[in-house]
Design a protein around this motif. Structure first.
Motif, short mmCIF file in Angstrom:
data_model
loop_
_atom_site.label_atom_id
_atom_site.label_comp_id
_atom_site.label_asym_id
_atom_site.label_seq_id
_atom_site.Cartn_x
_atom_site.Cartn_y
_atom_site.Cartn_z
N SER A 235 0.82 -1.15 -0.15
CA SER A 235 0.43 -0.04 0.24
C SER A 235 0.89 0.60 -0.07
O SER A 235 0.67 2.60 -0.99
N GLY A 236 1.63 1.34 0.55
CA GLY A 236 3.05 2.16 0.92
C GLY A 236 3.38 2.98 -0.51
O GLY A 236 3.80 3.61 -1.22
N ALA A 241 4.44 5.18 -5.70
CA ALA A 241 3.94 5.18 -7.16
C ALA A 241 2.68 5.94 -7.81
O ALA A 241 3.40 6.72 -8.86
N LEU A 242 2.14 6.58 -7.24
CA LEU A 242 0.99 7.42 -7.72
C LEU A 242 1.24 8.72 -7.22
O LEU A 242 1.47 9.71 -8.00
N GLY A 243 2.27 9.02 -5.86
CA GLY A 243 2.39 10.16 -6.57
C GLY A 243 3.91 10.24 -6.82
O GLY A 243 3.70 12.02 -7.33
N GLY A 266 9.19 8.86 -12.32
CA GLY A 266 7.60 9.36 -12.41
C GLY A 266 7.23 8.15 -13.07
O GLY A 266 5.62 7.59 -13.20
N ARG A 267 7.80 6.67 -13.27
CA ARG A 267 7.58 5.53 -13.50
C ARG A 267 8.46 4.75 -12.80
O ARG A 267 9.71 4.72 -13.22
N LEU A 268 8.04 2.91 -12.99
CA LEU A 268 9.11 2.15 -12.89
C LEU A 268 8.98 1.45 -13.88
O LEU A 268 8.41 0.53 -14.40
N ALA A 269 9.56 1.49 -14.45
CA ALA A 269 10.40 1.58 -15.56
C ALA A 269 11.11 -0.20 -16.45
O ALA A 269 11.90 -0.77 -16.05
#
Length: 392
Positions: A235-236, A241-243, A266-269
């Motif tokens: 959840s964290g 990731a959303l933030g 901004g993203r996890l590639a």
């Protein structure tokens, strides 16, 4: 295995009966992390923009007319004052300027973080720098020298980071940092209640006389702690990731001490293998910390004492992660992937950047599994000592 499952399920059911606890542990992080990451930078940008647009008053002394005009053109309002330094120190003006013997002295209260006074000081510096360049260009023109002589060449800095590194940004540091925080926060909910909590409720004695091996009892409680730790960590990370996505989309970031905005990836590639490796790392970390928290919780005399043990534990486990931000200043060695907690942080950082090697993953997972096994043996050992179990 049935005994382990029953103990495991009993502990989780007790936790999920408390809706407030579930909300604060699993739902609240998803809601708060975007606010934590995106909110401060958004507010800061609005404040900086407002400070830049406002016309601040400047206490001035002995300034020539050209300097006064330069300040006015920069959106400032010069006000004559006999003591600009004292006026700024007393808070009457955000900035002051004194001209004496060819030197402009700019006064501002620069301590205590980013303030409107610092913005005003920057505006004064910019105005005086522009005036200086204009006077130099004028002097050169009078002598028939082109002003380009002041800039014989230009310097350009090119970021050669890979696309994975650019995409990850600070997530390589923030992800393991917050993962450990949420793993500890979620895991201690079960660990403390399943050990010191059962001591206070008087149910631990009845559980110990049940025909359940101590190993199964310790594993059941540890796996329940691991499950809650992983749920809290997930959840964290969802909130993180959303933030990060919001920060990258809307141009937000983290505020540094110098007042600059540090951009976040901004993203996890990551592909499927990368996500699997990341989850395995988180699982082994949670298994290790879960066994440690169960041991500490059982050693405590009461629920409150067990909670007091968890606070220094969090500081202790976060210490290796602080050094992760200095990883670029030293050459990584093979033995670094054997250091508890630090090795998991290094592997997660490498996974996000796409630079993880099979050797690094193998050493990290193997050593963390060994540490988790040793911690589990300690938990079993603690369960077998009556002077510890009944020290309430």
């Amino acid at each position: 295995m049935r005994d382990i499952y029953r103990i495991f399920w009993k502990e989780l059911v007790q936790v999920f009966r408390d809706r407030k606890l579930v909300f604060s542990t699993l739902i609240l992080p998803v809601l708060l992390m975007p606010i934590f990451m995106f909110g401060p930078s958004l507010v800061l940008q609005r404040l900086l923009q407002g400070a830049q647009e406002r016309k601040q008053e400047v206490a001035v002394l002995n300034l020539p007319e050209e300097a006064l005009r330069a300040l006015e053109q920069a959106g400032l309002s010069p006000k004559a004052h006999p003591d600009p330094e004292g006026a700024v120190r007393e808070g009457k003006y955000p900035v002051g300027v004194r001209y004496e013997q060819g030197v402009y002295r700019v006064y501002g209260r620069l301590a205590g973080g980013l303030t409107e006074g610092q913005v005003a000081v920057s505006k004064v510096q910019g105005a005086l720098q522009a005036l200086k360049e204009a006077k130099v260009a004028e002097a050169l023109a009078q002598r028939g020298i082109p002003h380009q002589v002041l800039t014989p060449f230009q310097v350009e800095v090119v970021d050669t980071s890979t696309e994975r590194e650019k995409a990850g940004g600070l997530l390589g540091f923030l992800l393991p940092f917050f993962l450990v925080v949420f793993v500890l926060t979620g895991g201690q909910v079960v660990a403390v209640d399943a050990t010191a909590g059962e001591k206070e409720k008087g149910t631990l004695e009845a559980l110990l006389v049940a025909p359940v091996p101590l190993l199964h009892l310790a594993m059941g409680k540890t796996l329940a702690t691991v499950a809650m730790a992983l749920l809290s960590g997930t959840s964290g990370l969802l909130g993180l990731a959303l933030g990060s996505t919001m920060a990258a989309t809307f141009g937000g970031g983290l505020l540094t001490e110098s007042g600059q905005i540090l951009e976040l990836g901004g993203r996890l590639a990551l592909d499927g293998t990368g996500f699997l490796a990341l989850f395995l790392s988180a699982f082994l970390l949670a298994l290790f910390m879960g066994a440690v928290m169960v041991s500490l919780g059982l050693f405590a005399r009461s629920f409150k004492e067990a909670q007091s043990y968890m606070a220094p534990l969090q500081l202790l486990v976060l210490l290796p992660l602080i050094f992760l931000q200095f990883r670029g200043f030293f050459e990584l060695q093979t033995w670094h992937h054997l250091v508890p907690l630090f090795n998991v942080a290094l592997l997660m950082d490498a996974l996000l950047k796409g630079s993880a090697s099979p050797l690094q993953a193998g050493l990290t997972w193997g050593s963390t599994l060994v540490y988790a096994g040793l911690a589990l043996l300690v938990a079993v050992r603690v369960f077998s000592r009556e002077e510890v179990v009944f020290r309430n």
